[in-house]
Design an enzyme around this catalytic site. Sequence first.
Site, PDB file in Angstrom:
ATOM      1  N   GLU A 255     -13.043 -14.882 -48.415  1.00 31.10           N
ATOM      2  CA  GLU A 255     -13.020 -16.273 -48.853  1.00 31.10           C
ATOM      3  C   GLU A 255     -12.038 -16.970 -47.934  1.00 31.10           C
ATOM      4  O   GLU A 255     -10.861 -16.625 -47.892  1.00 31.10           O
ATOM      5  CB  GLU A 255     -12.548 -16.295 -50.313  1.00 31.10           C
ATOM      6  CG  GLU A 255     -12.942 -17.547 -51.026  1.00 31.10           C
ATOM      7  CD  GLU A 255     -11.727 -18.236 -51.533  1.00 31.10           C
ATOM      8  OE1 GLU A 255     -11.434 -19.307 -50.974  1.00 31.10           O
ATOM      9  OE2 GLU A 255     -11.072 -17.703 -52.433  1.00 31.10           O
ATOM     10  N   CYS A 294      -7.967 -23.910 -51.319  1.00 31.82           N
ATOM     11  CA  CYS A 294      -9.190 -23.575 -50.577  1.00 31.82           C
ATOM     12  C   CYS A 294     -10.335 -24.486 -50.994  1.00 31.82           C
ATOM     13  O   CYS A 294     -11.279 -24.681 -50.241  1.00 31.82           O
ATOM     14  CB  CYS A 294      -9.552 -22.119 -50.790  1.00 31.82           C
ATOM     15  SG  CYS A 294      -9.537 -21.611 -52.507  1.00 31.82           S
TER      16      CYS A 294
HETATM   17  P1  NDP Z   1      -3.644 -15.748 -43.037  1.00 34.43           P
HETATM   18  O1  NDP Z   1      -5.054 -15.415 -42.771  1.00 34.43           O
HETATM   19  O2  NDP Z   1      -2.689 -15.683 -41.946  1.00 34.43           O
HETATM   20  O3  NDP Z   1      -3.076 -14.830 -44.213  1.00 34.43           O
HETATM   21  C1  NDP Z   1      -3.825 -14.445 -45.328  1.00 34.43           C
HETATM   22  C2  NDP Z   1      -3.442 -13.037 -45.747  1.00 34.43           C
HETATM   23  O4  NDP Z   1      -3.757 -12.124 -44.718  1.00 34.43           O
HETATM   24  C3  NDP Z   1      -1.962 -12.873 -46.024  1.00 34.43           C
HETATM   25  O5  NDP Z   1      -1.795 -11.961 -47.091  1.00 34.43           O
HETATM   26  C4  NDP Z   1      -1.463 -12.281 -44.740  1.00 34.43           C
HETATM   27  O6  NDP Z   1      -0.290 -11.533 -44.903  1.00 34.43           O
HETATM   28  C5  NDP Z   1      -2.598 -11.373 -44.369  1.00 34.43           C
HETATM   29  N1  NDP Z   1      -2.622 -11.044 -42.964  1.00 34.43           N
HETATM   30  C6  NDP Z   1      -2.358 -11.859 -41.920  1.00 34.43           C
HETATM   31  N2  NDP Z   1      -2.512 -11.190 -40.777  1.00 34.43           N
HETATM   32  C7  NDP Z   1      -2.859  -9.938 -41.101  1.00 34.43           C
HETATM   33  C8  NDP Z   1      -3.139  -8.775 -40.350  1.00 34.43           C
HETATM   34  N3  NDP Z   1      -3.087  -8.766 -39.026  1.00 34.43           N
HETATM   35  N4  NDP Z   1      -3.453  -7.646 -41.007  1.00 34.43           N
HETATM   36  C9  NDP Z   1      -3.502  -7.623 -42.352  1.00 34.43           C
HETATM   37  N5  NDP Z   1      -3.246  -8.700 -43.103  1.00 34.43           N
HETATM   38  C10 NDP Z   1      -2.927  -9.843 -42.499  1.00 34.43           C
HETATM   39  O7  NDP Z   1      -3.660 -17.158 -43.676  1.00 34.43           O
HETATM   40  P2  NDP Z   1      -2.400 -18.076 -44.048  1.00 34.43           P
HETATM   41  O8  NDP Z   1      -2.079 -17.772 -45.456  1.00 34.43           O
HETATM   42  O9  NDP Z   1      -1.297 -18.022 -43.079  1.00 34.43           O
HETATM   43  O10 NDP Z   1      -3.066 -19.463 -43.912  1.00 34.43           O
HETATM   44  C11 NDP Z   1      -3.487 -19.899 -42.629  1.00 34.43           C
HETATM   45  C12 NDP Z   1      -4.633 -20.837 -42.780  1.00 34.43           C
HETATM   46  O11 NDP Z   1      -5.722 -20.197 -43.443  1.00 34.43           O
HETATM   47  C13 NDP Z   1      -4.349 -22.040 -43.603  1.00 34.43           C
HETATM   48  O12 NDP Z   1      -3.702 -23.010 -42.894  1.00 34.43           O
HETATM   49  C14 NDP Z   1      -5.734 -22.422 -44.036  1.00 34.43           C
HETATM   50  O13 NDP Z   1      -6.346 -23.154 -43.028  1.00 34.43           O
HETATM   51  C15 NDP Z   1      -6.437 -21.110 -44.216  1.00 34.43           C
HETATM   52  N6  NDP Z   1      -6.442 -20.669 -45.614  1.00 34.43           N
HETATM   53  C16 NDP Z   1      -7.600 -20.779 -46.280  1.00 34.43           C
HETATM   54  C17 NDP Z   1      -7.645 -20.395 -47.584  1.00 34.43           C
HETATM   55  C18 NDP Z   1      -8.906 -20.447 -48.313  1.00 34.43           C
HETATM   56  O14 NDP Z   1      -8.988 -19.888 -49.380  1.00 34.43           O
HETATM   57  N7  NDP Z   1      -9.935 -21.099 -47.816  1.00 34.43           N
HETATM   58  C19 NDP Z   1      -6.474 -19.928 -48.327  1.00 34.43           C
HETATM   59  C20 NDP Z   1      -5.299 -19.846 -47.514  1.00 34.43           C
HETATM   60  C21 NDP Z   1      -5.319 -20.188 -46.205  1.00 34.43           C
HETATM   61  P3  NDP Z   1       1.123 -12.100 -44.368  1.00 34.43           P
HETATM   62  O15 NDP Z   1       1.400 -13.306 -45.156  1.00 34.43           O
HETATM   63  O16 NDP Z   1       2.054 -10.992 -44.654  1.00 34.43           O
HETATM   64  O17 NDP Z   1       0.940 -12.394 -42.916  1.00 34.43           O
END
Ligand code: NDP
Length: 678
Positions: A255, A294
């Site tokens: 998602e 989201c």
């Molecule tokens: P990320 O994709 O960076 O993070 C989401 C999750 O993935 C976090 O738990 C993060 O952990 C984890 N993660 C990140 N990199 C890795 C990796 N290499 N391996 C395993 N797990 C990983 O999203 P953000 O939360 O930083 O948000 C960034 C953008 O994503 C937002 O600006 C928005 O545009 C979008 N977003 C969209 C959402 C939706 O539901 N549509 C919800 C949230 C964000 P950790 O925090 O430890 O890096």
Amino acid sequence: MKLASYAAEHWIEPPGDAAEIRSAIDGSTVALASSRDVDFAAVSKHARKVGGPTLRKLTFHQRADLLKRLAQYLTEHKASLYDLSFHTGATKRDAQIDIDGGIATLFAYSSFGRRELPNDRILIDGAPVSLSKGGSFIGRHVLTSLNGIAVHVNAYNFPCWGMLEKLAPALLAGVPCIVKPATQTAYLTHAMFRLIVAAGILPEGAVQLICGNLGDLLDHVTGQDVVSFTGSIGTSRLLRDHPAVSVNATRFVAERDSLNAAVLGPDAQPGTPEFDLFVKEVAREMTVKAGQKCTAVRRILVPDALVEATGQALSEKLARVVVGDPRADGVTMGPLVSLRQRLDVLERLAELAPETERVFGNPEAISPVGADAAKGGYLGPVLLRATRPDQAAAIHSVEAFGPAATIIGYGGLDHAVELARRGEGSLVASIYTYDVEVAAELAFGLAPYHGRLHLVDRDSAGESTGHGSPMPGLVHGGPGRAGGGEELGGVRGLGAYMQRTALQGSPNLLARLTGAWSKGAAQVTANEHPFRRAFDVIDLGETLQTASRTITLEDIEHFAGFTGDNFYAHMDEAAAKANPFFPGRVAHGYLILSFAAGLFVEPAPGPVLANYGLDSLRFLKPVSPGDSISVRLTVKQKAPRNAQYGEVRWDVEVTNQNAETVATYELLTLNALTEKAA
Ligand code: NDP
């Protein structure tokens, strides 16, 4: 605060050089997190060897009971979470959506489990499938719990709801979970998780928590596992392409980015309730959680002629937003989660700039109430307007994950649909109209590109749950850019954690395996009438074949006079004959049902407590005066309800003197248990 991970029933503290997590309010350090000392192989093993087997031994009702008790415990102890929630930038109202909304999802799943699922470990999916002429070989689908683990990688914006909305269906399906919250707000997830552990309700190994990065956990996933992710497209791709995930075909639910639209119908002119509802909801969607949702509205689609009026009305609403420290009086919108996220939104706005002009807001020129603008993620709401929507690309693909949205003018309805579809798949779109034809054209044009459509008008607005709120009973997810995943949706949500298998065999064997009798399986005649058999004693396939009864014209006329049902098919020979379905006057369907009950009922007080209703009733052949009917009554399924009684589902077939089926249905009774069993 040091955020320990919870691995194999132990709290693993982060090392001294753990990463600092800063408050959204003022940049002060709230917590330290690192998962460096976590043994991920052991985490995976613990879930597989301890959590999974224990959960799978429980029935759906027992698991539902755990969810309910957990939800009750969290309700009693949730007060401690609100203060911490402020540091994520959430206002009290935002916190309620996250904390209370998450707990409500647990309650909802507990209720789905008890009301819609059997007190069993397997789920039957659909009716038996005929595979042979003689009926001795049939097929039937069943769902069983995956024998693996669920890895939940969550986004920062809903630290509590994000965890619970994934845990609830997974645990109900019998699959142990490893929760990996986004580090930026992991302290709130951690605090709620501590409550979950302190409650002592979930069995060992059912849930574990990783605070920090995911380490090498994904190296340990198998084809029995599920990785469920919420976050950005980039990370989603990284995880989906992980070698273990792709080689093992590990289930991957995503998602992610979604450029959700709100569409104003051409009939919803200023002055109509729908226009006002539209403006109110769009302004709310832009500012709740500072737009870090989201499901938030990113694209505001309005008829070309209403672009100006919409801009004005929204600007008036947005001008009332008070940005500041969410703890301060009067603040209606807190900061973004971090300075980094603020920067990210500003960068995205810069990408949108060439295709838009600014209608409202200067995001950086704000003085947050009770806060230092330089220290927290403060940003004012920004309303843009697309200058040339048809030529634009960024407005349909760049998600500024903050309090920002773009007004896009459209010509006709097909143009609105085409523009919305340029988002290439979204979680939700809202449609504001009081015109059924407009609603139909927009809804069915948008449906293939959306997981949820929210239709708003004056009739439903008072009780509408809102554009941005995923509901536990409704699907949450969307195609394409939104990730292609599906979460929630009531019991549908369990599908991600269960395997569907087609069983093929004899009706008798499949009846025994699934606990569901079907035609062709053995029929047993007990020594006593089945209505004398208590719930715990009566067996699948127990059958009563009744004597027959002839239905006379007098019976039909008596029934018509008694009930007042003088429909011509029963009372007017010429009119009945003219009807293509009837040879002449025929018996009422309800008369057949009543006589059937008269034939099979055992009148003396006994274990049958109540007639609970009929399912799947079909009248298949007319019964004419002079025809004789008899009934076969067979125990089809049993579902325990409580310590006093259970539900028996009977397969009922009414036949005529030529052995032709005239009616079939399922009868439900509530049957007492024997005193010994109770
Ligand atoms: P990320 O994709 O960076 O993070 C989401 C999750 O993935 C976090 O738990 C993060 O952990 C984890 N993660 C990140 N990199 C890795 C990796 N290499 N391996 C395993 N797990 C990983 O999203 P953000 O939360 O930083 O948000 C960034 C953008 O994503 C937002 O600006 C928005 O545009 C979008 N977003 C969209 C959402 C939706 O539901 N549509 C919800 C949230 C964000 P950790 O925090 O430890 O890096």
